[in-house]
Design an enzyme around this catalytic site. Sequence first.
Site, short mmCIF file in Angstrom:
data_model
loop_
_atom_site.label_atom_id
_atom_site.label_comp_id
_atom_site.label_asym_id
_atom_site.label_seq_id
_atom_site.Cartn_x
_atom_site.Cartn_y
_atom_site.Cartn_z
N ILE A 137 84.53 8.64 97.64
CA ILE A 137 84.92 7.30 97.20
C ILE A 137 85.33 6.48 98.41
CG2 ILE A 137 86.44 5.96 95.69
CD1 ILE A 137 86.84 8.65 94.12
N GLY A 138 84.51 5.50 98.76
CA GLY A 138 84.81 4.61 99.87
C GLY A 138 85.32 3.27 99.37
N GLY A 145 92.17 10.48 106.84
CA GLY A 145 91.46 10.21 105.60
C GLY A 145 90.69 11.42 105.09
N ALA A 146 90.62 11.56 103.77
CA ALA A 146 89.93 12.70 103.18
C ALA A 146 88.45 12.71 103.55
CB ALA A 146 90.09 12.67 101.66
N ASP A 147 87.83 11.54 103.66
CA ASP A 147 86.41 11.49 104.02
C ASP A 147 86.19 11.99 105.45
OD1 ASP A 147 87.86 9.26 104.96
OD2 ASP A 147 86.09 7.97 104.97
N ARG A 148 87.18 11.79 106.32
CA ARG A 148 87.05 12.24 107.70
C ARG A 148 87.16 13.76 107.79
NH1 ARG A 148 90.61 8.31 111.34
NH2 ARG A 148 88.97 8.73 112.87
N THR A 163 82.63 0.58 105.39
CA THR A 163 83.35 -0.69 105.45
C THR A 163 83.98 -0.84 106.83
OG1 THR A 163 83.82 -0.47 103.09
CG2 THR A 163 85.08 -2.11 104.31
N THR A 198 68.23 -19.59 114.29
CA THR A 198 69.60 -19.16 113.96
C THR A 198 69.63 -17.77 113.34
OG1 THR A 198 70.27 -21.45 113.64
CG2 THR A 198 71.71 -19.76 112.72
#
Length: 268
Positions: free
Chosen positions: A17-18, A116-119, A143, A195
Amino acid sequence: MPASPSLSSFPLLAVDIGNTSTVLGLAAADLTLTHTWRVRTNRDHLPDDLALQLQGLFALAGAAPPRAAVLSSVAPPLGQNYALALRRHFRVEVLEVSAEALPDVTVELDQPGAVGADRLANLFGAERYLGGHEYAVVVDFGTSTNFDVIGRGRRFLGGVLATGAQLSADALFSRAAKLPRITLEAPRTAIGKNTTHALQSGLVFGYAEMVDGLLRRIRAELPGPAVAVATGGFSRTVEGLCCEIDHYDETLTLRGLLELWASRPGRT
């Protein structure tokens, strides 16, 4: 050595979950992913909302519901709500990842519980890439863009947190009303002829150079060579542009969650 997986635990669901998106995967008994999904993270979803979402994903794929689950979350209270949905509606036991729950992992930070848990999941996912290296750097394009520095023996050494490419683009567009919103993709050349072309060059090529520069600095501070692995949604955009990245693995975090689940001491 961890115990052999029990067939009663499969299919095994991994949930990452991000802040922007949530990635889910179902794995078979050999820990290979059989189904993966990416959905938008919505912090307002309650456990019953999430149960309906999960049931819909399983039904659309013709997949059997999970019998065990492992999840990482950086978006409270969504992690707890996913866990509650799985326990209440699927009768599934859920392993919620934290540094405290991983006694074989050494977190070499000033505040180990803050990682962090994702890390932590990335640490496990990167192990297969170590080969003869003592160190690995996982570049997770989400993100934010996280650089996770990992040492052999499941050591989390630290890292770098940088603004994500899409977040940088959104900030630019919101502060400069006349700039058009663009698709973040690499243009053919660095010198822009309009641009949109100029923005793509700055946001994509400039971002790739930032990643390469930070990887060179990280490698220069380590006492031995390090392999670099990229994951996350934006990694597809910079693939081939970052000269310092050795491997691209979009499912690294999910696989890391599976390996983490399978490695728990005393698991039956």
